[in-house]
Scaffold this active site. Structure first.
Site, PDB file in Angstrom:
ATOM      1  N   HIS A   1       8.380  -4.517   7.293  1.00 29.83           N
ATOM      2  CA  HIS A   1       8.026  -3.108   7.511  1.00 29.83           C
ATOM      3  C   HIS A   1       8.515  -2.629   8.882  1.00 29.83           C
ATOM      4  O   HIS A   1       9.019  -1.514   9.013  1.00 29.83           O
ATOM      5  CB  HIS A   1       6.506  -2.908   7.473  1.00 29.83           C
ATOM      6  CG  HIS A   1       5.962  -2.594   6.109  1.00 29.83           C
ATOM      7  ND1 HIS A   1       6.372  -1.514   5.369  1.00 29.83           N
ATOM      8  CD2 HIS A   1       5.015  -3.216   5.366  1.00 29.83           C
ATOM      9  CE1 HIS A   1       5.703  -1.492   4.220  1.00 29.83           C
ATOM     10  NE2 HIS A   1       4.872  -2.516   4.192  1.00 29.83           N
TER      11      HIS A   1
ATOM     12  N   HIS B   1       6.204  -9.849   4.969  1.00 31.74           N
ATOM     13  CA  HIS B   1       6.114  -8.492   4.433  1.00 31.74           C
ATOM     14  C   HIS B   1       5.912  -7.471   5.565  1.00 31.74           C
ATOM     15  O   HIS B   1       6.582  -6.432   5.604  1.00 31.74           O
ATOM     16  CB  HIS B   1       4.960  -8.435   3.429  1.00 31.74           C
ATOM     17  CG  HIS B   1       4.758  -7.110   2.768  1.00 31.74           C
ATOM     18  ND1 HIS B   1       5.043  -6.880   1.441  1.00 31.74           N
ATOM     19  CD2 HIS B   1       4.286  -5.927   3.252  1.00 31.74           C
ATOM     20  CE1 HIS B   1       4.773  -5.619   1.154  1.00 31.74           C
ATOM     21  NE2 HIS B   1       4.310  -5.019   2.223  1.00 31.74           N
ATOM     22  N   GLU B   2       4.991  -7.780   6.490  1.00 30.89           N
ATOM     23  CA  GLU B   2       4.681  -6.823   7.572  1.00 30.89           C
ATOM     24  C   GLU B   2       5.822  -6.733   8.582  1.00 30.89           C
ATOM     25  O   GLU B   2       6.134  -5.645   9.071  1.00 30.89           O
ATOM     26  CB  GLU B   2       3.357  -7.189   8.261  1.00 30.89           C
ATOM     27  CG  GLU B   2       2.126  -7.209   7.358  1.00 30.89           C
ATOM     28  CD  GLU B   2       1.988  -6.005   6.433  1.00 30.89           C
ATOM     29  OE1 GLU B   2       2.410  -4.892   6.818  1.00 30.89           O
ATOM     30  OE2 GLU B   2       1.502  -6.172   5.306  1.00 30.89           O
TER      31      GLU B   2
ATOM     32  N   LEU C   1       0.826  -1.215   0.000  1.00 30.98           N
ATOM     33  CA  LEU C   1       0.000   0.000   0.000  1.00 30.98           C
ATOM     34  C   LEU C   1       0.857   1.261   0.000  1.00 30.98           C
ATOM     35  O   LEU C   1       0.402   2.320  -0.432  1.00 30.98           O
ATOM     36  CB  LEU C   1      -0.924   0.010   1.229  1.00 30.98           C
ATOM     37  CG  LEU C   1      -1.988  -1.091   1.291  1.00 30.98           C
ATOM     38  CD1 LEU C   1      -2.746  -1.020   2.606  1.00 30.98           C
ATOM     39  CD2 LEU C   1      -2.951  -1.009   0.113  1.00 30.98           C
TER      40      LEU C   1
HETATM   41 NI    NI Z   1       3.612  -3.146   2.667  1.00 26.04          NI
END
Ligand code: NI
Length: 169
Positions: free
Chosen positions: A138, A134-135, A93
């Site tokens: 982050h 993925h998270e 996003l």
């Molecule tokens: Ni992302």
């Protein structure tokens, strides 16, 4: 409250987040806001830095809100086991409009705390395993484009620079 999603270029996305120590009212509000912001943006996962908060919290729902039981809150998550490999297209996003193939483990086991601070372990397969990786990336200040080839990554960065110049980013 729905927050705007922070886009690539903001330093918060490339800064490792701080551990959560207090499981208070403020954290509950953050988690609720993260789910709301994620669903509004039609994402399957969101990490706190993506709404500008440098804390080790992420939310995941690979059912896109269709299944209440699929809602996952991870605070201070870590991957304690990874197995196999999958190579699928991935997006983010915070890097809207760009996707690329990223190799991830097919299975991962995560150890984390829930929104109340209770520790749990969860095993994910396929898309869920990918979302965990993925998270958690982050929370360590790493974006998926880091895992792409230099060629592909540079192309995306170049296009983003152009979009920025045009005021479209
Ligand atoms: Ni992302």
């Amino acid at each position: 409250m729905i927050h705007p999603i922070v886009r690539y270029g903001d330093p918060v996305l490339e800064t490792p987040s701080k551990a959560v120590e207090k499981f208070d009212e403020e954290l509950q509000t953050l988690v609720a806001d993260m789910f709301e912001s994620m669903y509004a943006a039609q994402g399957v996962g969101l990490a706190a830095p993506q709404i500008g908060t440098s804390r080790r919290v992420c939310v995941i729902d690979v059912s896109l809100g269709k299944n209440l039981e699929a809602k996952i809150v991870c605070t201070n998550p870590e991957i304690i086991h990874a197995e196999g490999e999958q190579r699928e297209e991935e997006g983010c996003l915070s890097v809207p409009g760009f996707r690329g193939h990223v190799a991830r483990p097919q299975y991962v086991t995560v150890r984390a705390q829930d929104a109340a601070g209770k520790e749990f372990e969860m095993r994910g397969e396929g898309l869920l395993a990918r979302a965990f990786c993925h998270e958690i990336d982050h929370l360590n200040g790493i974006l998926f484009i880091t895992h792409l080839s230099i060629l592909k990554r540079d192309m995306i960065k170049r296009k983003i620079r152009k979009l920025k110049k045009a005021g479209d980013w």
